[in-house]
Motif scaffolding. Structure first.
Motif, short mmCIF file in Angstrom:
data_model
loop_
_atom_site.label_atom_id
_atom_site.label_comp_id
_atom_site.label_asym_id
_atom_site.label_seq_id
_atom_site.Cartn_x
_atom_site.Cartn_y
_atom_site.Cartn_z
N GLY A 22 0.81 -1.21 0.00
CA GLY A 22 0.00 0.00 0.00
C GLY A 22 0.84 1.26 0.00
N LYS A 23 0.18 2.39 0.21
CA LYS A 23 0.87 3.68 0.22
C LYS A 23 0.80 4.31 1.60
N LYS A 25 1.90 5.06 5.69
CA LYS A 25 3.09 5.53 6.39
C LYS A 25 3.97 4.37 6.83
N SER A 27 4.41 1.44 5.36
CA SER A 27 5.18 0.89 4.25
C SER A 27 6.34 1.81 3.88
N GLU A 28 6.14 3.13 3.99
CA GLU A 28 7.23 4.06 3.74
C GLU A 28 8.31 3.91 4.80
#
Length: 81
Positions: A22-23, A25, A27-28
């Motif tokens: 996903g996009k 926080k 995963s970042e």
């Protein structure tokens, strides 16, 4: 008993999706952690130049320091105890 059932697999898939997909926080954040690990490994593999030997003709360095204050002088005369 002891086997992985459908609810266990779904829960594991959701956790993996939250951490790495996903996009969001998280995963970042995981991507940043991976970059940090890669740069750390690269830093370990880089060779550092050998340190130069000290000049034997140079005088040795000394540290100047003051003697510690006596224990009685450091006490607070107004403090009881």
């Amino acid at each position: 008993m002891g086997g992985l059932s459908l609810p266990h697999l779904l829960l594991a898939a959701v956790v993996v999706l939250i951490l790495f997909g996903g996009k969001g926080k998280i995963s970042e954040l995981m991507g940043d952690v991976a970059k940090g690990i890669k740069s750390f490994k690269k830093g370990l593999s880089d060779e550092e130049p050998a340190p130069k030997p000290a000049d034997p003709a140079a005088p040795a360095k000394t540290l100047d320091h003051q003697a510690p204050a006596p224990a009685e002088a450091a006490r607070d005369p107004n403090k009881v105890g």
